[in-house]
Design a protein around this motif. Structure first.
Motif, mmCIF file in Angstrom:
data_model
loop_
_atom_site.group_PDB
_atom_site.id
_atom_site.type_symbol
_atom_site.label_atom_id
_atom_site.label_comp_id
_atom_site.label_asym_id
_atom_site.label_seq_id
_atom_site.Cartn_x
_atom_site.Cartn_y
_atom_site.Cartn_z
ATOM 1 N N MET A 1 0.836 -1.185 0.000
ATOM 2 C CA MET A 1 0.000 0.000 0.000
ATOM 3 C C MET A 1 0.872 1.236 0.000
ATOM 4 O O MET A 1 1.978 1.224 0.490
ATOM 5 N N SER A 2 0.329 2.287 -0.514
ATOM 6 C CA SER A 2 1.109 3.508 -0.645
ATOM 7 C C SER A 2 1.273 4.217 0.697
ATOM 8 O O SER A 2 0.633 3.891 1.673
ATOM 9 N N GLU A 4 0.264 7.106 1.404
ATOM 10 C CA GLU A 4 -0.851 7.993 1.741
ATOM 11 C C GLU A 4 -1.553 7.533 3.009
ATOM 12 O O GLU A 4 -1.930 8.326 3.842
ATOM 13 N N MET A 5 -1.753 6.214 3.138
ATOM 14 C CA MET A 5 -2.498 5.688 4.276
ATOM 15 C C MET A 5 -1.762 5.939 5.586
ATOM 16 O O MET A 5 -2.378 6.248 6.590
ATOM 17 N N THR A 8 -2.342 9.493 7.464
ATOM 18 C CA THR A 8 -3.664 9.921 7.906
ATOM 19 C C THR A 8 -3.664 10.400 9.347
ATOM 20 O O THR A 8 -4.304 11.390 9.674
ATOM 21 N N GLY A 92 -8.715 7.702 5.575
ATOM 22 C CA GLY A 92 -7.901 8.752 4.967
ATOM 23 C C GLY A 92 -8.715 9.898 4.410
ATOM 24 O O GLY A 92 -9.950 9.880 4.402
ATOM 25 N N GLY A 111 -7.964 3.644 3.343
ATOM 26 C CA GLY A 111 -7.045 4.630 2.787
ATOM 27 C C GLY A 111 -7.711 5.874 2.228
ATOM 28 O O GLY A 111 -8.909 6.103 2.381
ATOM 29 N N SER A 112 -6.934 6.655 1.533
ATOM 30 C CA SER A 112 -7.371 7.918 0.924
ATOM 31 C C SER A 112 -8.215 7.664 -0.314
ATOM 32 O O SER A 112 -8.060 6.654 -0.982
ATOM 33 N N TYR A 113 -9.084 8.616 -0.621
ATOM 34 C CA TYR A 113 -9.918 8.607 -1.822
ATOM 35 C C TYR A 113 -10.831 7.385 -1.906
ATOM 36 O O TYR A 113 -11.141 6.914 -3.001
ATOM 37 N N ASP A 139 -5.741 2.556 -0.573
ATOM 38 C CA ASP A 139 -6.104 3.848 -1.160
ATOM 39 C C ASP A 139 -6.895 3.663 -2.456
ATOM 40 O O ASP A 139 -6.704 2.683 -3.177
ATOM 41 N N ARG A 140 -7.756 4.621 -2.741
ATOM 42 C CA ARG A 140 -8.523 4.699 -3.989
ATOM 43 C C ARG A 140 -9.356 3.450 -4.244
ATOM 44 O O ARG A 140 -9.494 3.010 -5.385
ATOM 45 N N ASP A 157 -4.323 -1.250 -2.976
ATOM 46 C CA ASP A 157 -4.752 0.013 -3.556
ATOM 47 C C ASP A 157 -5.515 -0.230 -4.864
ATOM 48 O O ASP A 157 -5.285 -1.221 -5.555
#
Length: 192
Positions: A1-2, A4-5, A8, A92, A111-113, A139-140, A157
């Motif tokens: 995973m990226s 981004e997570m 948060t 996120g 995650g994000s998005y 994410d996403r 992701d």
């Protein structure tokens, strides 16, 4: 995973709320425009935004050790909007729920998005879960109406979970999960 997570927990409540509101602003026909502050913050009054806002407030209270307040906000969210969030769940920025009715969000992390539709259940398999006995979602990710994601599992992701799919096993990134039980299908990503 990226990465981004992982970031948060460092974001402020205000930053997370603003990111969610911007996501709603751009989704509902205003991409490429910059909203005025009032236009952005009045989205709190929209029933599609309010459950996410209440979740953010409950999670913030939980992180500060104000668990009774977090529980009260969680109950309020459930009674007003029919949406149940685990206040410990870490979600996120840019979280989007176009329709939230009947959803139960009890993941460890999302995650994000992320986009989650109505009647979705994400949580533990057992009635009395221990720490870490919940899903982690990358994410996403897009989770369609009626999907169930239960147990100790990780989704990578850019995963799409189809409508009414039942996910009980981990999956990598950039896949679509469909069926009962859900099986992985390669996911075609948009070309630039």
């Amino acid at each position: 995973m990226s990465g981004e997570m992982a970031q948060t927990t460092r974001l402020s409540l205000r930053t997370l709320l603003k990111s969610d509101l911007e996501r709603y602003w751009h989704y509902y026909g205003r991409p490429g425009t910059t909203p005025r502050t009032w236009n952005l913050w009045r989205n709190f009054l929209i029933p599609r935004c309010a459950p996410v806002t209440l979740y953010r407030l409950a999670h913030s209270a939980h992180r500060r050790g104000l668990r009774p307040i977090a529980k009260l906000i969680t109950w309020l969210n459930f009674y007003l909007y029919g949406c149940e969030f685990l206040s410990e769940c870490e979600i996120g920025p840019h979280f989007f729920m176009p329709h939230s009715q009947g959803s139960v969000i009890g993941a460890l992390k999302i995650g994000s998005y992320a986009v989650i539709y109505h009647q979705v259940t994400i949580g533990a398999k057992s009635i009395d879960p221990g720490n870490g006995d919940r899903p982690v979602i990358g994410d996403r990710c897009f989770i369609a109406s009626g999907a169930k994601i239960v147990g100790v599992l990780t989704l990578g992701d850019d995963v799409t979970v189809g409508a009414n799919a039942v996910v009980t096993k981990s999956a990598g990134s950039q896949v679509a999960l469909m069926g009962i039980p859900a099986t992985e299908k390669p996911k075609a990503l948009p070309q630039d």
